[in-house]
Structures are given as structure tokens and as C-alpha cells.
Design a protein around this motif. Sequence first.
Motif, PDB file in Angstrom:
ATOM      1  N   ASP A  30      37.448  38.781  52.815  1.00 22.12           N
ATOM      2  CA  ASP A  30      37.712  37.683  53.750  1.00 22.12           C
ATOM      3  C   ASP A  30      37.952  36.365  53.036  1.00 22.12           C
ATOM      4  O   ASP A  30      38.736  35.534  53.486  1.00 22.12           O
ATOM      5  N   ASP A  31      37.266  36.169  51.898  1.00 23.50           N
ATOM      6  CA  ASP A  31      37.447  34.959  51.100  1.00 23.50           C
ATOM      7  C   ASP A  31      38.466  35.253  50.010  1.00 23.50           C
ATOM      8  O   ASP A  31      38.219  36.058  49.110  1.00 23.50           O
ATOM      9  N   PRO A  32      39.645  34.617  50.059  1.00 19.98           N
ATOM     10  CA  PRO A  32      40.687  34.930  49.068  1.00 19.98           C
ATOM     11  C   PRO A  32      40.318  34.547  47.642  1.00 19.98           C
ATOM     12  O   PRO A  32      40.998  34.955  46.697  1.00 19.98           O
ATOM     13  N   ALA A  33      39.257  33.770  47.460  1.00 16.30           N
ATOM     14  CA  ALA A  33      38.839  33.379  46.114  1.00 16.30           C
ATOM     15  C   ALA A  33      37.869  34.371  45.491  1.00 16.30           C
ATOM     16  O   ALA A  33      37.522  34.249  44.317  1.00 16.30           O
ATOM     17  N   VAL A  34      37.412  35.352  46.268  1.00 12.29           N
ATOM     18  CA  VAL A  34      36.380  36.276  45.797  1.00 12.29           C
ATOM     19  C   VAL A  34      36.873  37.707  45.943  1.00 12.29           C
ATOM     20  O   VAL A  34      37.232  38.144  47.040  1.00 12.29           O
TER      21      VAL A  34
ATOM     22  N   SER B  86      33.499  38.018  40.223  1.00 12.13           N
ATOM     23  CA  SER B  86      34.365  38.299  41.375  1.00 12.13           C
ATOM     24  C   SER B  86      35.439  37.247  41.576  1.00 12.13           C
ATOM     25  O   SER B  86      36.401  37.471  42.315  1.00 12.13           O
ATOM     26  N   GLY B  87      35.313  36.107  40.906  1.00 14.21           N
ATOM     27  CA  GLY B  87      36.350  35.089  40.974  1.00 14.21           C
ATOM     28  C   GLY B  87      37.403  35.237  39.891  1.00 14.21           C
ATOM     29  O   GLY B  87      38.323  34.425  39.801  1.00 14.21           O
TER      30      GLY B  87
ATOM     31  N   VAL C 199      40.823  41.162  47.167  1.00 17.34           N
ATOM     32  CA  VAL C 199      39.927  40.202  47.806  1.00 17.34           C
ATOM     33  C   VAL C 199      39.544  40.677  49.201  1.00 17.34           C
ATOM     34  O   VAL C 199      40.197  41.534  49.795  1.00 17.34           O
TER      35      VAL C 199
END
Length: 273
Positions: free
Chosen positions: A221-225, A256-257, A219
Motif C-alpha cells: 500500500d505504501d509505494p516507498a516500502v 524494505s526501502g 511494494v
Amino acid sequence: MCLTAFAIGQSERFPFVLLANRDERFDRPAAPMAWWPEQSGRPGLLAGRDLSAGGTWLGLTARGRLAWMTNVREPGRVLALAPSRGALVPQSLQASRGTVPWQAMDAPPRNGFNLVVAELAGEGAAQWVCNRPQLQQRVVGPGVHGVSNASLDTPWPKLLRLKQRLTPMLHDGNTVAALQAGAWEALADPEPADDARLPATGLPLLRERQLSPAFIRIVGDDPAVAVYGTRCSTLVVVQQVGRRRTVHALERTFGSGGEISTEVGYDWVLPAG
């Protein structure tokens, strides 16, 4: 394509099986597996497509030639102007039956690659080509084999684990559906290897750890992406019933998720002879 395990001649019912994951940046555009049109008398290909460089990482022909490739991990050794390695898969698939033009595959020089080509309509023997440390070729016979981002059958933990999980799937009493379910589960394994077993390829320890599972998600900066990870999983099963040999080619692509974005499947009977 960064992780593959394949079985040749280990089952009367399933004479050839391939499990594969392709890992790549999520901002590199790609199209899922589909039939490419025939061009200038050359056979159409069933393959995904790299929309950046135009090649592919894995493909098949209707007559049963299969080819796939992985990159060799070599930090600090990148040829910026080298031609795309993905062009070698269509080139190998469209060559004359029984031939692989491997002597010309590193002219001009390319970044490190492994290429495997198999004839699914025959005994299933494959040819492995690698350009590290120099251009080389080898026939791959019966057995359970694998290749990731090093040479053929290099015992990286994720490769050993995938080969071990493939072996019991080859039982002659198994069904295609059961083999498929087991393959998806094995390819989706997110478990990293123990640090003590990680390969030393020149990357920092954290990155070696992140790249050690079968299913990768790194991942930003966004831990979900995820910015890098497993983009697709592919399963190729050859099923033998009497004299009839059927190819089942299935692919899942991921966003990406980590979600499944597409799932496709193609089945056809190989021509006799």
C-alpha cells in the motif's frame, strides 16, 4: 536466493566467482552473513541465517566448501508441511569432503529447489542437485553458469543478462575491487525484461514482470516500502596469486526501502591441499 551466476575456471586470477541475490518477503526475519560456531566437531559456517526456519540460503566453510540454493517457481504446487529447504545448505557444507548426500535430499518430499555445492580449494567443479521434475544431480564443469527459479542455465532474461555482465569481470588484469564494483552494479539492476521475453511460469503477467529484474522491489500500500524483494546481494571471489588462494566473501543486505542496511566482508587464505 533467487538469482545466481557463477564462473568456474574462466580466469587464472579468479578461478571461481559467484554473484547472487536472495529475494524474500521483508517480514521474514533473517540475520546477515556471519560465522556460525562449530558444533559437535562439525566445521563452523559463514552464512546468513533464516530466523524463521533456522537454515540458510548460502554458506561457506573455512576449508572452502561453498553451497547455495534457490527455490523452483511452481505456482499452485506448495507442500505446506514440507521440511525447510534451507536446511540442505548446512547439511551439504558439513558433509564429508568431496561428498554431497543428494540421494536423501527429497526424503521426505520438499518443495522445489536447486542446490549447488562447490569445492573452492580444488578445480572448482560444482555439483547441481534439483528435485524437479524428479531428484537429479549433475556435475557442473568450467564455464559461466547460472540458476534462478528454474533448472540450471534456464535462459530467463535476468539470468542471461547477469551471466553476460559477469563474463568481462573475469579478465585477469582486473582487481578484486573493480570486480566487486561491477558485481554490485550488476546485482542492483532494476530493469525489467520485455514482456515478450518473460518466462511463462503460471503467474499473472504483472507478477512475472515484477520478478524479472535482477534487483526486485514489490511494494504494498505504501509505494516507498517493499513487501517482497531482494533482501541481500552476495559476492564470493576466489583469487589465485601463485600457490596462494584467497576467498573474498562479501554481502550487502537491504531494507524494505531499498537502502543498504548492512555490509560485511570476510577474507581468508584457503589451506593448502
